[in-house]
Design a protein around this motif. Structure first.
Motif, mmCIF file in Angstrom:
data_model
loop_
_atom_site.group_PDB
_atom_site.id
_atom_site.type_symbol
_atom_site.label_atom_id
_atom_site.label_comp_id
_atom_site.label_asym_id
_atom_site.label_seq_id
_atom_site.Cartn_x
_atom_site.Cartn_y
_atom_site.Cartn_z
ATOM 1 N N PHE A 1 1.039 -1.016 -0.201
ATOM 2 C CA PHE A 1 0.057 0.075 0.143
ATOM 3 C C PHE A 1 0.849 1.200 0.078
ATOM 4 N N SER A 2 0.540 2.303 -0.913
ATOM 5 C CA SER A 2 1.346 3.485 -0.917
ATOM 6 C C SER A 2 0.776 4.186 0.150
ATOM 7 N N SER A 3 1.399 5.488 0.562
ATOM 8 C CA SER A 3 1.097 6.306 1.384
ATOM 9 C C SER A 3 -0.347 7.113 1.173
ATOM 10 N N LEU A 4 -0.255 7.571 -0.278
ATOM 11 C CA LEU A 4 -1.402 8.145 -0.733
ATOM 12 C C LEU A 4 -2.552 7.108 -0.508
ATOM 13 N N LEU A 5 -2.563 5.979 -0.844
ATOM 14 C CA LEU A 5 -3.611 4.914 -0.750
ATOM 15 C C LEU A 5 -4.038 4.664 0.712
ATOM 16 N N ILE A 6 -3.096 4.496 1.633
ATOM 17 C CA ILE A 6 -3.430 4.492 2.852
ATOM 18 C C ILE A 6 -4.130 5.762 3.440
ATOM 19 N N PHE A 7 -3.869 7.043 3.203
ATOM 20 C CA PHE A 7 -4.188 8.170 3.430
ATOM 21 C C PHE A 7 -5.792 8.087 2.939
ATOM 22 N N SER A 8 -5.893 7.899 1.885
ATOM 23 C CA SER A 8 -7.290 8.049 1.107
ATOM 24 C C SER A 8 -8.424 6.839 1.934
ATOM 25 N N ILE A 9 -7.774 5.624 2.108
ATOM 26 C CA ILE A 9 -8.685 4.886 2.788
ATOM 27 C C ILE A 9 -9.033 5.450 4.253
ATOM 28 N N GLU A 10 -8.139 5.938 4.799
ATOM 29 C CA GLU A 10 -8.212 6.631 6.254
ATOM 30 C C GLU A 10 -9.364 7.575 5.998
ATOM 31 N N LEU A 11 -9.006 8.420 5.207
ATOM 32 C CA LEU A 11 -9.963 9.558 4.814
ATOM 33 C C LEU A 11 -11.488 9.052 4.613
ATOM 34 N N VAL A 12 -11.662 8.282 3.830
ATOM 35 C CA VAL A 12 -13.064 7.604 3.592
ATOM 36 C C VAL A 12 -13.542 6.988 4.730
ATOM 37 N N ILE A 13 -12.918 6.050 5.510
ATOM 38 C CA ILE A 13 -13.282 5.605 7.025
ATOM 39 C C ILE A 13 -13.647 6.561 7.889
ATOM 40 N N TRP A 14 -12.675 7.654 7.887
ATOM 41 C CA TRP A 14 -13.182 8.738 8.803
ATOM 42 C C TRP A 14 -14.459 9.493 8.651
ATOM 43 N N PHE A 15 -14.371 9.791 7.243
ATOM 44 C CA PHE A 15 -15.627 10.486 6.745
ATOM 45 C C PHE A 15 -16.743 9.590 7.109
ATOM 46 N N LEU A 16 -16.713 8.090 6.919
ATOM 47 C CA LEU A 16 -18.096 7.546 7.278
ATOM 48 C C LEU A 16 -18.426 7.573 8.677
ATOM 49 N N ILE A 17 -17.238 7.391 9.532
ATOM 50 C CA ILE A 17 -17.645 7.438 10.880
ATOM 51 C C ILE A 17 -18.068 8.491 11.351
ATOM 52 N N GLY A 18 -17.645 10.005 10.831
ATOM 53 C CA GLY A 18 -18.193 11.122 11.271
ATOM 54 C C GLY A 18 -19.504 11.387 10.666
ATOM 55 N N SER A 19 -19.896 10.684 9.553
ATOM 56 C CA SER A 19 -21.165 10.651 8.960
ATOM 57 C C SER A 19 -22.198 10.023 9.727
ATOM 58 N N LEU A 20 -21.841 8.806 10.166
ATOM 59 C CA LEU A 20 -22.825 8.041 11.021
ATOM 60 C C LEU A 20 -22.919 8.740 12.264
ATOM 61 N N ILE A 21 -21.950 9.338 13.157
ATOM 62 C CA ILE A 21 -22.096 10.083 14.294
ATOM 63 C C ILE A 21 -22.897 11.151 13.906
ATOM 64 N N GLY A 22 -22.829 12.016 12.968
ATOM 65 C CA GLY A 22 -23.627 13.091 12.620
ATOM 66 C C GLY A 22 -24.847 12.739 12.381
ATOM 67 N N ALA A 23 -25.196 11.446 11.799
ATOM 68 C CA ALA A 23 -26.688 11.114 11.434
ATOM 69 C C ALA A 23 -27.523 10.709 12.781
ATOM 70 N N ILE A 24 -26.701 10.305 13.676
ATOM 71 C CA ILE A 24 -27.276 9.839 15.020
ATOM 72 C C ILE A 24 -27.579 11.295 15.827
ATOM 73 N N VAL A 25 -26.634 12.151 15.840
ATOM 74 C CA VAL A 25 -26.811 13.507 16.189
ATOM 75 C C VAL A 25 -28.143 14.082 15.700
ATOM 76 N N GLY A 26 -28.185 14.123 14.359
ATOM 77 C CA GLY A 26 -29.390 14.633 13.565
ATOM 78 C C GLY A 26 -30.743 13.956 14.077
ATOM 79 N N TYR A 27 -30.526 12.672 14.088
ATOM 80 C CA TYR A 27 -31.814 11.632 14.433
ATOM 81 C C TYR A 27 -32.363 11.978 15.903
ATOM 82 N N ILE A 28 -31.411 12.152 16.625
ATOM 83 C CA ILE A 28 -31.553 12.578 18.173
ATOM 84 C C ILE A 28 -32.075 13.869 18.303
ATOM 85 N N LYS A 29 -31.707 14.721 17.643
ATOM 86 C CA LYS A 29 -31.990 16.128 17.412
ATOM 87 C C LYS A 29 -33.541 16.472 17.036
#
Length: 92
Positions: free
Chosen positions: A62-90
């Motif tokens: 895995f190149s550094s750029l590929l690892i960073f891209s995978i991490e970025l997608v995963i962290w975006f999805l984690i943040g989106s999930l938390i944001g969706a839960i917060v939006g649902y609760i609000k």
């Protein structure tokens, strides 16, 4: 802006800031190319994902750029999930 998108942007932003700080720490405060304990705090968001990617057989490289891209997608999805839960609760 919907909460899931805000959460995704924040999740991606955390990774980008962490990457910039850890890379800066590596090149400014350590005398070698190895990660020291002084830079460990900045690389905490990346550690679990890198450990998972490094557990693949050595035939995968895995190149550094590929690892960073995978991490970025995963962290975006984690943040989106938390944001969706917060939006649902609000809404309730």
């Amino acid at each position: 802006m919907p909460y899931w998108l805000k959460g995704g942007v924040i999740g991606g932003g955390v990774l980008i800031v962490s990457y910039i700080l850890s890379t800066s720490c590596l090149y400014l405060f350590t005398s070698s190319d190895s990660w020291g304990l002084e830079c460990l705090l900045f690389s905490i968001p990346s550690i679990p994902i890198i450990n998972i990617l490094l557990s693949f057989p050595s035939s995968y490289s895995f190149s550094s750029l590929l690892i960073f891209s995978i991490e970025l997608v995963i962290w975006f999805l984690i943040g989106s999930l938390i944001g969706a839960i917060v939006g649902y609760i609000k809404k309730k």
